[in-house]
Design a protein around this motif. Structure first.
Motif, PDB file in Angstrom:
ATOM      1  N   LEU A   1       0.862  -1.177   0.104  1.00  0.00           N
ATOM      2  CA  LEU A   1      -0.189   0.011  -0.071  1.00  0.00           C
ATOM      3  C   LEU A   1       0.742   1.389  -0.268  1.00  0.00           C
ATOM      4  O   LEU A   1       2.034   1.139   0.588  1.00  0.00           O
ATOM      5  CB  LEU A   1      -0.961  -0.063   1.175  1.00  0.00           C
ATOM      6  N   LYS A   2       0.242   2.102  -0.449  1.00  0.00           N
ATOM      7  CA  LYS A   2       0.747   3.759  -0.617  1.00  0.00           C
ATOM      8  C   LYS A   2      -0.019   4.498   0.303  1.00  0.00           C
ATOM      9  O   LYS A   2      -1.244   4.513   0.639  1.00  0.00           O
ATOM     10  CB  LYS A   2       0.642   4.411  -1.927  1.00  0.00           C
ATOM     11  N   LEU A   3       0.929   5.077   1.309  1.00  0.00           N
ATOM     12  CA  LEU A   3       0.303   5.834   2.479  1.00  0.00           C
ATOM     13  C   LEU A   3       0.830   7.539   2.218  1.00  0.00           C
ATOM     14  O   LEU A   3       1.931   7.649   2.258  1.00  0.00           O
ATOM     15  CB  LEU A   3       0.846   5.156   3.779  1.00  0.00           C
ATOM     16  N   THR A   4      -0.025   8.248   2.293  1.00  0.00           N
ATOM     17  CA  THR A   4       0.420   9.681   2.267  1.00  0.00           C
ATOM     18  C   THR A   4      -0.278  10.266   3.505  1.00  0.00           C
ATOM     19  O   THR A   4      -1.370  10.401   3.943  1.00  0.00           O
ATOM     20  CB  THR A   4      -0.505  10.203   0.999  1.00  0.00           C
TER      21      THR A   4
ATOM     22  N   SER B   1      -3.400   2.650  -6.759  1.00  0.00           N
ATOM     23  CA  SER B   1      -2.648   3.598  -6.949  1.00  0.00           C
ATOM     24  C   SER B   1      -2.057   3.763  -8.501  1.00  0.00           C
ATOM     25  O   SER B   1      -1.879   2.606  -8.966  1.00  0.00           O
ATOM     26  CB  SER B   1      -0.996   3.355  -5.944  1.00  0.00           C
ATOM     27  N   PRO B   2      -1.728   4.890  -8.912  1.00  0.00           N
ATOM     28  CA  PRO B   2      -1.214   5.007 -10.267  1.00  0.00           C
ATOM     29  C   PRO B   2      -0.010   4.299 -10.685  1.00  0.00           C
ATOM     30  O   PRO B   2       0.389   4.067 -11.618  1.00  0.00           O
ATOM     31  CB  PRO B   2      -1.085   6.567 -10.537  1.00  0.00           C
ATOM     32  N   GLU B   3       0.607   4.071  -9.493  1.00  0.00           N
ATOM     33  CA  GLU B   3       2.092   3.093  -9.742  1.00  0.00           C
ATOM     34  C   GLU B   3       1.849   1.661  -9.857  1.00  0.00           C
ATOM     35  O   GLU B   3       2.792   0.987 -10.008  1.00  0.00           O
ATOM     36  CB  GLU B   3       2.830   3.397  -8.434  1.00  0.00           C
TER      37      GLU B   3
ATOM     38  N   ASN C   1       8.951  -0.970 -12.280  1.00  0.00           N
ATOM     39  CA  ASN C   1       9.865  -0.828 -11.199  1.00  0.00           C
ATOM     40  C   ASN C   1       9.413  -0.796  -9.888  1.00  0.00           C
ATOM     41  O   ASN C   1      10.072  -1.251  -9.045  1.00  0.00           O
ATOM     42  CB  ASN C   1      10.708   0.498 -11.370  1.00  0.00           C
ATOM     43  N   GLY C   2       8.165  -0.989  -9.672  1.00  0.00           N
ATOM     44  CA  GLY C   2       7.388  -0.991  -8.277  1.00  0.00           C
ATOM     45  C   GLY C   2       7.639   0.225  -7.608  1.00  0.00           C
ATOM     46  O   GLY C   2       7.798   1.203  -8.141  1.00  0.00           O
ATOM     47  N   VAL C   3       7.318   0.256  -6.311  1.00  0.00           N
ATOM     48  CA  VAL C   3       7.654   1.414  -5.355  1.00  0.00           C
ATOM     49  C   VAL C   3       8.546   1.032  -4.333  1.00  0.00           C
ATOM     50  O   VAL C   3       8.772  -0.031  -3.868  1.00  0.00           O
ATOM     51  CB  VAL C   3       6.391   1.546  -4.684  1.00  0.00           C
ATOM     52  N   PRO C   4       9.354   1.966  -3.756  1.00  0.00           N
ATOM     53  CA  PRO C   4       9.910   1.913  -2.703  1.00  0.00           C
ATOM     54  C   PRO C   4       9.569   1.611  -1.551  1.00  0.00           C
ATOM     55  O   PRO C   4       8.819   2.361  -1.011  1.00  0.00           O
ATOM     56  CB  PRO C   4      11.157   3.010  -2.612  1.00  0.00           C
ATOM     57  N   ILE C   5      10.094   0.635  -0.563  1.00  0.00           N
ATOM     58  CA  ILE C   5       9.376   0.134   0.530  1.00  0.00           C
ATOM     59  C   ILE C   5      10.020   0.859   1.576  1.00  0.00           C
ATOM     60  O   ILE C   5      11.318   0.780   1.959  1.00  0.00           O
ATOM     61  CB  ILE C   5       9.393  -1.527   0.638  1.00  0.00           C
TER      62      ILE C   5
END
Ligand code: GTP
Ligand code: SPV
Ligand code: MN
Length: 610
Positions: A254-257, A401-403, A408-412
């Motif tokens: 998940l992406k958290l803002t 998420s748009p990603e 390349n994925g997302v940095p964890i």
């Protein structure tokens, strides 16, 4: 006996890939289907197959005004979950399967299963499904081809994976792919009527890790038959990851803002039916925080050029536990399925052609239950199987998420390990460092659930929530995790921080101490504030735990006593855990990394255990 000269469709292959053509021919000649269909993934094909499945009684079309282009399926009552007892890792060397997997010599298993496969598609259609786990735009797209004799599997694979003509085209003539053979194991003799859910009493879910090969027989259900999921993305994937320096994990992404607009990415490994889908689609209850979904079950994690760990979701759909899913617990899942294009398996059917399951508010006066029987609120037992599922396109998720499609994925930033424990494990604790975090993961424990056939509610060790999915020796797998902790460029400070959570601790009356679901955003906030060096914590023998006032509980209806009980590190409970951890580690003998043995010694010393 010689095979028939031609099987209709066999020579109509829309590819010239020699290895693929040879494999399909070999399987067709062994399994003797009536015809071969090369799956293209088109809308027309979906219409045709769902139409046939409705005709055959396998599917019921739901009310198009409520759930457009969606279908209800009931399985055979014996074919409702993964079958861990029937799952094998057939490595050349038995030691490579390790103490946690079933093993048989590859040649013995192949002989046994070849005999089962012989003629097993008689009277049926052999479908060839080219698929890709993860984005096709990846530097090395992870191709697979599933052969199956189940149209239900074809339709499910269309939701769960990127598949069809465009994948076959991208494979060209020479792409490497994972061959995945599946049969429900129910041949039809001439004149024999089919059943709505064909399957076999004899089941094998088998992996040949050195050959990157999957053979499955006898079950049409979920992880047993959608071979891109657990079989490829986790069991074969974990072996690839060991060999190539990456991780294939049973994790949500998940992406958290934060309210300040800072972006974080979190993965979470919880065992089957322990909350991944719910956390991945979470609707925060605290103001200003935002969650976006990247994945709900599987993460492939590799080092990026900057030395950080990046995660990609190889899947294309959600195969979520239905019971408990509702507008209050998981509103985003409800919005996703409301858009239609979904398959529902072993839930209940309403009289107006919608679906229903336990946890969805007040039950209607009448339902058709997962056995196909009349069900009313007075009926004994549940209307939906505890492991009933919705299968729905992830791109319909309103908070995707748009990603999601980024190869390349997302940095964890943080990894959560979690289990389902009534006692002992606090709501959240932070590991001291990578090795301690790997220890938390390697000793993770959880109560068994209905996601696998067998007893429910039994506490077992489920390392990194991967017990049924590690495709090699779990001791080597722990070593691989420790190795990853050195970082790709020797800079371990770029690695994610590891936390251990438990949403399922109970109070004296058996009630959940923590409200869970959207309120888990409060735990995510604490995690982020720890990353930022802002939140306070107390150091305990098992790691850092929130102080009573560092966890944001503003506006939350929880008593001080329950909160304290949820966060409590009870030394006596932990002392009782030690012999179990010791026994677990003893299984691995020399394979257990010394670092983990040392972590256990540290824990014992901190608890005051001899
Ligand atoms: P798999 O798809 O089998 O891997 O499961 P999963 O890990 O994605 O679990 P999922 O999110 O589907 O949740 C499983 C069950 O646990 C459902 O019945 C949920 O309603 C319930 N659940 C999820 N999160 C929470 C929580 O925070 N608290 C409580 N009490 N129950 C939860
Ligand atoms: C699980 O059991 O972890 C699942 C469902 O996600 S299945 O696809 O059946 O493996
Ligand atoms: Mn899962």
């Amino acid at each position: 006996m010689s095979a028939p000269a031609t099987i209709p469709g066999l020579d109509a292959a829309p590819t010239q890939h020699p290895r693929l053509l040879a494999w399909v021919r070999e399987v067709a000649e062994l399994t003797t289907p009536d015809r071969v269909v090369w799956v293209d993934g088109s809308d027309e094909e979906w219409e045709r197959l769902t139409g046939q499945l409705v005709e055959a009684g396998t599917m019921v079309r739901l009310n198009p005004e409520i759930k457009p282009n969606s279908f209800w399926t009931r399985t055979d009552p014996t074919d409702v979950a993964r079958v861990e007892e029937r799952t094998y890792i057939c490595s050349v060397d038995e030691a490579d399967a390790g103490p946690t997997n079933n093993w048989m010599a590859p040649s013995d298993m192949k002989q046994l299963m070849t005999d089962l496969y012989r003629g097993c598609m008689t009277g049926r259609t052999l479908y060839v499904i080219p698929f890709c786990m993860g984005p096709l735009t990846a530097e090395n797209p992870m191709f697979g081809v599933e052969i199956t004799d189940s149209a239900y599997v074809v339709c499910s694979m269309r939701i769960m994976t990127r598949m069809g003509a465009h994948v076959l085209e991208a494979m060209g003539d020479d792409a490497v792919f994972v061959p995945a053979l599946h049969s429900v194991g129910a041949p039809l003799q001439p004149g024999q009527a089919d059943v709505a859910w064909p399957c076999s009493e004899t089941k094998y879910i088998t992996h040949f890790p050195e050959e990157r090969l999957i053979w499955s027989f006898g079950s049409g259900y979920g992880g047993n038959s959608l071979l891109g999921k657990k079989c490829f993305s986790l069991r074969i994937g974990s072996v690839m990851g060991r060999d190539e320096g990456w991780l294939a994990e049973h994790m949500l992404i998940l992406k958290l803002t934060s309210p300040e607009g800072k972006v974080y990415h979190v993965t979470g490994a919880f065992p089957s039916a322990c909350g991944k889908t719910n956390l991945a689609m979470l609707e925060p209850t605290i103001p200003g925080w935002k969650v976006e979904t990247l994945g709900d079950d599987i993460a492939w994690m590799r080092f990026g050029e900057d030395g950080r760990l990046y995660a990609v979701n190889p899947e294309f759909g959600l195969f979520g536990v239905a019971p408990g899913t509702d507008h209050t617990t998981n509103p985003n899942a409800m919005k996703t399925i409301a858009k239609g294009n979904s398959l529902f398996t072993n839930v209940a059917l309403t009289d107006d052609g919608d679906i229903w399951w336990e946890g969805m508010g007040e039950p209607p006066a009448h339902l058709t239950d997962w056995h196909g029987k009349d069900w009313t609120p007075d009926s004994e037992g549940v209307s939906s199987h505890p492991n009933s599922r919705f299968c729905t396109p992830i791109e319909q998720c309103p908070i995707l998420s748009p990603e999601f499609d980024n190869p390349n994925g997302v940095p964890i930033d943080a990894i959560l390990f979690g289990g389902r424990r009534k006692t002992t494990i606090p709501l959240v604790s932070e590991s001291r460092d990578w090795a301690h975090g790997v220890f938390q993961g390697a000793t993770l424990s959880s109560e068994t659930t209905a996601a696998a056939v067998g007893a429910v509610g039994v506490v077992r060790r489920d390392p990194m929530a991967m017990l049924p999915f590690i495709g090699y020796n779990a001791g080597d797998y722990f070593r691989h995790w420790i190795e990853m902790g050195k970082g790709s460029d020797g800079d371990a400070t770029k690695l994610p921080k590891i936390f251990y959570v438990n949403w399922f601790r109970r109070g004296d009356e058996g009630q959940f101490l923590w409200p869970g679901f959207g309120e888990n955003s409060r735990v995510l906030k604490w995690v982020v504030e720890r990353l930022e060096g802002k939140a306070e914590a107390v150091e305990t023998p098992i790691g850092y735990v929130p102080t009573a006032d560092s966890l944001d509980v503003s506006g939350l209806d929880i008593s001080a006593a329950d909160l304290e009980a949820a966060l409590k590190v009870d030394v006596e409970e932990w002392k009782a855990e030690i012999p179990q951890i010791q026994e677990w580690f003893d299984k691995f003998g020399d394979k257990l990394p010394a670092v983990l043995g040392a972590e256990l010694d540290t824990l014992k010393a901190r608890l005051g255990v001899e």
